[in-house]
Design a protein around this motif. Structure first.
Motif, mmCIF file in Angstrom:
data_model
loop_
_atom_site.group_PDB
_atom_site.id
_atom_site.type_symbol
_atom_site.label_atom_id
_atom_site.label_comp_id
_atom_site.label_asym_id
_atom_site.label_seq_id
_atom_site.Cartn_x
_atom_site.Cartn_y
_atom_site.Cartn_z
ATOM 1 N N ARG A 6 -27.720 -4.247 -24.031
ATOM 2 C CA ARG A 6 -27.443 -5.522 -23.822
ATOM 3 C C ARG A 6 -27.950 -6.431 -22.905
ATOM 4 N N TYR A 7 -28.094 -5.697 -21.761
ATOM 5 C CA TYR A 7 -29.015 -6.501 -20.504
ATOM 6 C C TYR A 7 -30.109 -5.970 -20.399
ATOM 7 N N ASP A 8 -31.115 -6.174 -21.476
ATOM 8 C CA ASP A 8 -32.588 -5.803 -21.610
ATOM 9 C C ASP A 8 -33.117 -6.709 -20.706
ATOM 10 N N VAL A 9 -34.203 -6.189 -19.921
ATOM 11 C CA VAL A 9 -34.995 -6.681 -18.993
ATOM 12 C C VAL A 9 -36.420 -7.026 -19.797
ATOM 13 N N GLY A 10 -36.561 -6.634 -21.007
ATOM 14 C CA GLY A 10 -37.784 -6.757 -21.629
ATOM 15 C C GLY A 10 -38.072 -8.314 -22.127
ATOM 16 N N ASP A 11 -39.189 -8.264 -22.180
ATOM 17 C CA ASP A 11 -39.655 -9.744 -22.794
ATOM 18 C C ASP A 11 -39.571 -9.817 -24.144
ATOM 19 N N ARG A 12 -38.783 -10.361 -24.782
ATOM 20 C CA ARG A 12 -38.509 -10.564 -26.215
ATOM 21 C C ARG A 12 -39.230 -11.826 -26.659
ATOM 22 N N GLU A 13 -39.868 -11.534 -27.769
ATOM 23 C CA GLU A 13 -40.621 -12.814 -28.493
ATOM 24 C C GLU A 13 -39.549 -13.970 -29.128
ATOM 25 N N ASN A 14 -38.337 -13.874 -29.198
ATOM 26 C CA ASN A 14 -37.555 -14.154 -30.092
ATOM 27 C C ASN A 14 -36.946 -15.814 -29.582
ATOM 28 N N ARG A 82 -38.025 -19.161 -19.705
ATOM 29 C CA ARG A 82 -38.440 -18.866 -18.308
ATOM 30 C C ARG A 82 -39.501 -19.630 -17.823
ATOM 31 N N LEU A 83 -40.527 -19.607 -18.706
ATOM 32 C CA LEU A 83 -41.766 -20.414 -18.338
ATOM 33 C C LEU A 83 -41.680 -21.832 -18.200
ATOM 34 N N LEU A 84 -40.875 -22.309 -19.019
ATOM 35 C CA LEU A 84 -40.788 -23.814 -19.092
ATOM 36 C C LEU A 84 -39.850 -24.127 -17.692
ATOM 37 N N ILE A 85 -38.864 -23.366 -17.458
ATOM 38 C CA ILE A 85 -37.812 -23.744 -16.261
ATOM 39 C C ILE A 85 -38.881 -23.392 -14.749
ATOM 40 N N CYS A 86 -39.590 -22.423 -14.877
ATOM 41 C CA CYS A 86 -40.244 -22.009 -13.858
ATOM 42 C C CYS A 86 -41.397 -22.920 -13.646
ATOM 43 N N LEU A 87 -42.365 -23.513 -14.521
ATOM 44 C CA LEU A 87 -43.065 -24.547 -14.298
ATOM 45 C C LEU A 87 -42.495 -25.904 -13.805
ATOM 46 N N GLY A 88 -41.257 -26.023 -14.198
ATOM 47 C CA GLY A 88 -40.618 -27.341 -13.753
ATOM 48 C C GLY A 88 -40.272 -27.070 -12.371
ATOM 49 N N LEU A 89 -39.666 -26.095 -11.994
ATOM 50 C CA LEU A 89 -39.334 -25.718 -10.535
ATOM 51 C C LEU A 89 -40.602 -25.823 -9.499
ATOM 52 N N ILE A 125 -43.464 -12.429 -11.478
ATOM 53 C CA ILE A 125 -44.595 -11.527 -11.694
ATOM 54 C C ILE A 125 -43.631 -10.041 -11.518
ATOM 55 N N SER A 126 -42.672 -10.151 -10.565
ATOM 56 C CA SER A 126 -41.847 -8.727 -10.068
ATOM 57 C C SER A 126 -41.000 -8.357 -11.189
ATOM 58 N N TRP A 127 -40.210 -9.424 -11.777
ATOM 59 C CA TRP A 127 -39.449 -9.330 -13.007
ATOM 60 C C TRP A 127 -40.379 -8.869 -14.167
ATOM 61 N N ALA A 128 -41.543 -9.355 -14.449
ATOM 62 C CA ALA A 128 -42.277 -8.603 -15.526
ATOM 63 C C ALA A 128 -42.511 -7.309 -15.147
ATOM 64 N N ALA A 129 -42.998 -6.923 -14.054
ATOM 65 C CA ALA A 129 -43.349 -5.520 -13.627
ATOM 66 C C ALA A 129 -42.270 -4.590 -13.778
ATOM 67 N N TRP A 134 -39.290 -0.460 -16.963
ATOM 68 C CA TRP A 134 -38.215 -0.076 -17.582
ATOM 69 C C TRP A 134 -38.468 0.315 -19.024
ATOM 70 N N ARG A 135 -39.299 -0.502 -19.873
ATOM 71 C CA ARG A 135 -39.782 -0.001 -21.176
ATOM 72 C C ARG A 135 -40.575 1.291 -21.243
ATOM 73 N N GLN A 136 -41.239 1.738 -20.024
ATOM 74 C CA GLN A 136 -41.824 2.893 -19.860
ATOM 75 C C GLN A 136 -41.100 4.176 -19.867
#
Length: 151
Positions: A6-14, A82-89, A125-129, A134-136
């Motif tokens: 439910r609290y998946d940290v993976g990057d989903r394409e959805n 995430r990308l749009l919000i972080c670019l805005g930030l 980047i830390s979150w993506a790592a 986690w996925r491994q």
């Protein structure tokens, strides 16, 4: 097999499907809003009124923007959001620096804006790592354990 929780940290394409993970997600989004307001307020008040920490100025910039960016990672499942919000930030950090030219006892600094943007990027980047690690990990649900026998 990819782990799915439910609290998946993976990057989903959805891009929005299952974008809400309940209370932790909502709380992180509230922190993003409050953190962004705090950054705006602290960036645009006169220098004599601004609270100071013991950290160097650029470390303050890096830290607060990284904290808000980390909340973005926690609060938004969609990579696009995430990308749009972080670019805005990151863009907002530059705008706030430019606006400091009009605030008493403040001056704009390209290096402060870059430190802020670096904080945003470092958190993502830390979150993506962490998501990749986690996925491994092997799936440890009872159904997938070797020798599992249901009752």
């Amino acid at each position: 097999m990819r782990r799915s929780t439910r609290y998946d940290v993976g990057d989903r394409e959805n891009d929005g499907e299952n974008a809400s993970a309940g209370a932790p997600c909502a709380l992180a989004r509230i922190f993003v809003f409050i953190g962004t307001l705090a950054i705006a307020a602290l960036s645009l008040i006169p220098g004599s009124l601004r609270p100071h920490t013991e950290l160097p100025g650029r470390a303050e910039h890096f830290s607060i923007y990284a904290a808000v960016s980390f909340c973005v990672a926690l609060g938004y499942v969609s990579r696009r959001q995430r990308l749009l919000i972080c670019l805005g930030l990151a863009a907002a950090s530059g705008v706030f620096e430019l606006l400091q030219a009009y605030v008493p006892n403040r001056s704009p600094s390209l290096y402060d804006a870059l430190a802020s943007a670096a904080g945003v990027a470092a958190a993502q980047i830390s979150w993506a790592a962490a998501a990749w690690i986690w996925r491994q990990l092997p799936d440890r649900t009872p159904e997938n354990r070797k020798g599992f026998r249901p009752h």
